[in-house]
Motif scaffolding. Structure first.
Motif, PDB file in Angstrom:
ATOM      1  N   LEU A   1     -27.773  40.214   8.762  1.00  0.00           N
ATOM      2  CA  LEU A   1     -28.748  39.445   9.549  1.00  0.00           C
ATOM      3  C   LEU A   1     -28.234  39.201  10.959  1.00  0.00           C
ATOM      4  N   LYS A   2     -26.924  39.208  11.130  1.00  0.00           N
ATOM      5  CA  LYS A   2     -26.353  38.914  12.450  1.00  0.00           C
ATOM      6  C   LYS A   2     -26.777  39.963  13.471  1.00  0.00           C
ATOM      7  N   SER A   3     -26.987  41.188  12.994  1.00  0.00           N
ATOM      8  CA  SER A   3     -27.393  42.230  13.934  1.00  0.00           C
ATOM      9  C   SER A   3     -28.839  42.018  14.392  1.00  0.00           C
ATOM     10  N   ALA A   4     -29.575  41.194  13.654  1.00  0.00           N
ATOM     11  CA  ALA A   4     -30.975  40.936  14.015  1.00  0.00           C
ATOM     12  C   ALA A   4     -31.108  39.781  14.997  1.00  0.00           C
ATOM     13  N   LEU A   5     -29.987  39.099  15.312  1.00  0.00           N
ATOM     14  CA  LEU A   5     -30.068  37.931  16.191  1.00  0.00           C
ATOM     15  C   LEU A   5     -30.303  38.361  17.628  1.00  0.00           C
ATOM     16  N   GLY A   6     -31.178  37.624  18.295  1.00  0.00           N
ATOM     17  CA  GLY A   6     -31.477  37.948  19.686  1.00  0.00           C
ATOM     18  C   GLY A   6     -31.826  36.703  20.451  1.00  0.00           C
ATOM     19  N   ILE A   7     -32.716  36.865  21.413  1.00  0.00           N
ATOM     20  CA  ILE A   7     -33.037  35.772  22.327  1.00  0.00           C
ATOM     21  C   ILE A   7     -33.716  34.603  21.610  1.00  0.00           C
ATOM     22  N   VAL A   8     -34.521  34.905  20.598  1.00  0.00           N
ATOM     23  CA  VAL A   8     -35.222  33.838  19.866  1.00  0.00           C
ATOM     24  C   VAL A   8     -34.203  32.914  19.206  1.00  0.00           C
ATOM     25  N   PHE A   9     -33.229  33.510  18.532  1.00  0.00           N
ATOM     26  CA  PHE A   9     -32.212  32.701  17.857  1.00  0.00           C
ATOM     27  C   PHE A   9     -31.361  31.953  18.878  1.00  0.00           C
TER      28      PHE A   9
END
Lengths: 470, 47
Positions: free
Chosen positions: A185-193
């Motif tokens: 899931l960490k690879s899915a983290l972006g500006i929203v998070f």
């Protein structure tokens, strides 16, 4: 021994604190979710709890009323959200903001943060003015954003959950990310998070200086329940016959009340302790809630209920083993051979994974009520147009809320679509979880080269196609 | 005031109950369940 009993007498939790802890534990009774890094997916999640408790928390056993409201508004084009509106109205008229003061886990967290040593900002005109911001948050992020995106763009978007909710960030996102199983899931983290994490840190820091900063200034659920405060069945009430109008209750109250039980009152009852005339009490209808005998009976029932919940929600489950095609190591992790599965395609025919050996296969797990899923599907369509030799299969969750065939007919997307069977065979074969969207890429030898939750772009899909072809 | 409040409460409780029943009948309960079981990652800020 005397010291211990003195310490206990000085530090024992109040009835209200016990109620808060109880609610937090009952709402999150799926303790094994924290151990396994998975959310609870049982049918009890159809029920909303009254307080702010993100249903993506691994422990959550029921739905968050605010998340449910936003999803209902986003889907209001094809179904009215009567159920959620009814639940909110029921909680409001029975409890009002007693939910905030007694039954909200995030309220408890804020109060505990406020106990940290340090300067405390007293309420004033500034805080009274800021208390109106939560109504703007309600109007914009809870109502307008989901309605706008749902009705006009066909995109389910719970605005408050996605952009603001610190309870969701802390209880859901952070709790899931902390588990090693969810490392992908960490690879899915972006500006929203990033934005939400900053907001969470600011809210928690503010709570150390400002009593219940989130409740007072940002919480739309408190804004809703506050509308019911004057008519709620349970709440703090003033005996006008005894009251002498001294105003000690309002002065002592840490919330931005103008009078006891107005829309800012969280019905905590702290004012009752400072009333010299004993004019304030917590009541249910006309009856005072201070009968010790009834209180003990109620507490006994509550303890039995909690014990039953902790047992029921933590029983071990049974998982079906995936069907393997060959003797090669099978699984859904990168490098493993994905187990064979068959699904019926919308529009006729079927898809069997083993029949596509020799091709790169992209499998996307999605749902019509998942905004980012719907947003990324055109990228898969474009990938297929650019690379006709690639097989693309989009599998809708077996949990269907819309007519998927009609939904797709409106959009004209030219890739294979299927709805997973009631046994979730396809989801299980590819290691699908309750988090969407999820993309799995299989190389021509049937081996998994990518299997992650989170949105993908066309560029990313092109790169994965290149990797799969090596 | 007390009588008026009691009437408002009774009306709201009946209305809430009717809305809940209507929601169960029109599939709203199932919607809440499915969206709580299948969570879109961006919807909880994982994006």
């Amino acid at each position: 021994m005397a010291r211990i009993s003195d310490w206990w007498r000085a530090h024992r939790p109040s009835t209200r604190r016990l109620a808060q802890l109880y609610a937090a534990l009952l709402y999150n009774a799926h303790i094994k979710g924290f151990i396994q890094g998975e959310i609870y997916t049982g049918n009890v999640k159809a029920v909303c709890v009254p307080g702010l408790n993100c249903y993506s928390c691994p422990g959550a056993v029921a739905a968050c009323p605010l998340g449910a409201l936003q999803n209902a508004l986003a889907a209001s084009g094809h179904r009215a959200g009567w159920y959620v509106l009814g639940m909110l109205a029921l909680f409001g008229v029975v409890l009002g903001r007693t939910v905030c003061g007694w039954l909200c886990p995030f309220g408890l967290i804020q109060e505990l943060l406020h106990k940290l040593p340090g300067p405390k900002l007293k309420k004033g005109r500034w805080s009274r003015a800021l208390s109106w911001v939560k109504y703007a948050v309600l109007a914009v992020f809870v109502v307008a954003v989901p309605l706008w995106n749902g009705l006009l763009k066909g995109l389910p978007l719970p605005g408050f959950c996605k952009y603001i909710c610190p309870a969701g960030t802390l209880e859901g996102a952070v709790a899931l990310l902390l588990h090693p199983k969810n490392a992908d899931l960490k690879s899915a983290l972006g500006i929203v998070f990033a934005r939400k994490a900053i907001l969470l840190i600011l809210v928690m820091a503010a709570c150390a200086f400002i009593y219940r900063a989130f409740c007072r200034f940002l919480c739309p659920l408190g804004a809703i329940y506050g509308l019911f405060n004057r008519v709620s069945l349970i709440g703090v009430r003033v005996d006008e016959g005894r009251c002498n109008g001294c105003g000690a209750c309002v002065r002592h109250c840490p919330m931005d009340v103008k009078r006891v039980s107005d829309h800012e009152c969280i019905q905590c009852g702290q004012c009752a302790g400072v009333c010299a005339r004993d004019a304030i009490s917590l009541r249910c209808g006309g009856a005072k809630l201070n009968d010790k005998k009834r209180g003990r009976l109620f507490a006994a029932i509550a303890v039995v209920l909690l014990a039953a919940a902790l047992v029921a929600f933590n029983l071990p489950g049974r998982e079906a083993a995936p069907q393997a095609v060959s003797d090669a190591p099978t699984g859904h992790e990168v490098g493993e051979q994905l187990p064979d599965f068959t699904v019926s395609l919308i529009g006729g025919g079927s898809f069997t994974l083993s029949e596509h050996r020799g091709q790169v296969v992209f499998i996307n797990l999605w749902a019509t009520y998942c905004g980012p899923c719907v947003k990324e599907l055109p990228a898969f369509v474009e990938l297929r147009e650019k690379h006709p030799e690639v097989e693309v299969l989009a599998v809708h969750s077996s949990l269907v809320t819309d007519d998927v065939e009609a939904y797709l007919a409106d959009r004209g997307w030219d890739i294979d679509f299927a709805v997973d069977g009631a046994d979730d065979a396809a989801f299980k074969a590819v290691g699908g979880s309750a988090l969407l969207p999820q993309t799995i890429v299989v190389n021509p030898r049937g081996e998994v080269v990518y299997n992650q939750t989170g949105s993908v772009t066309l560029d990313r899909l092109e790169a994965l196609f290149g990797e799969a072809n090596q | 005031m007390s009588r008026r409040v009691n009437i408002i409460r009774a009306v709201l409780i009946v209305l809430a109950a009717l809305l809940i029943v209507a929601g169960i009948l029109n599939g709203g309960l199932r919607d809440v369940l499915y969206k709580a079981k299948n969570i879109c990652t961006e919807c909880i800020g994982l994006g």
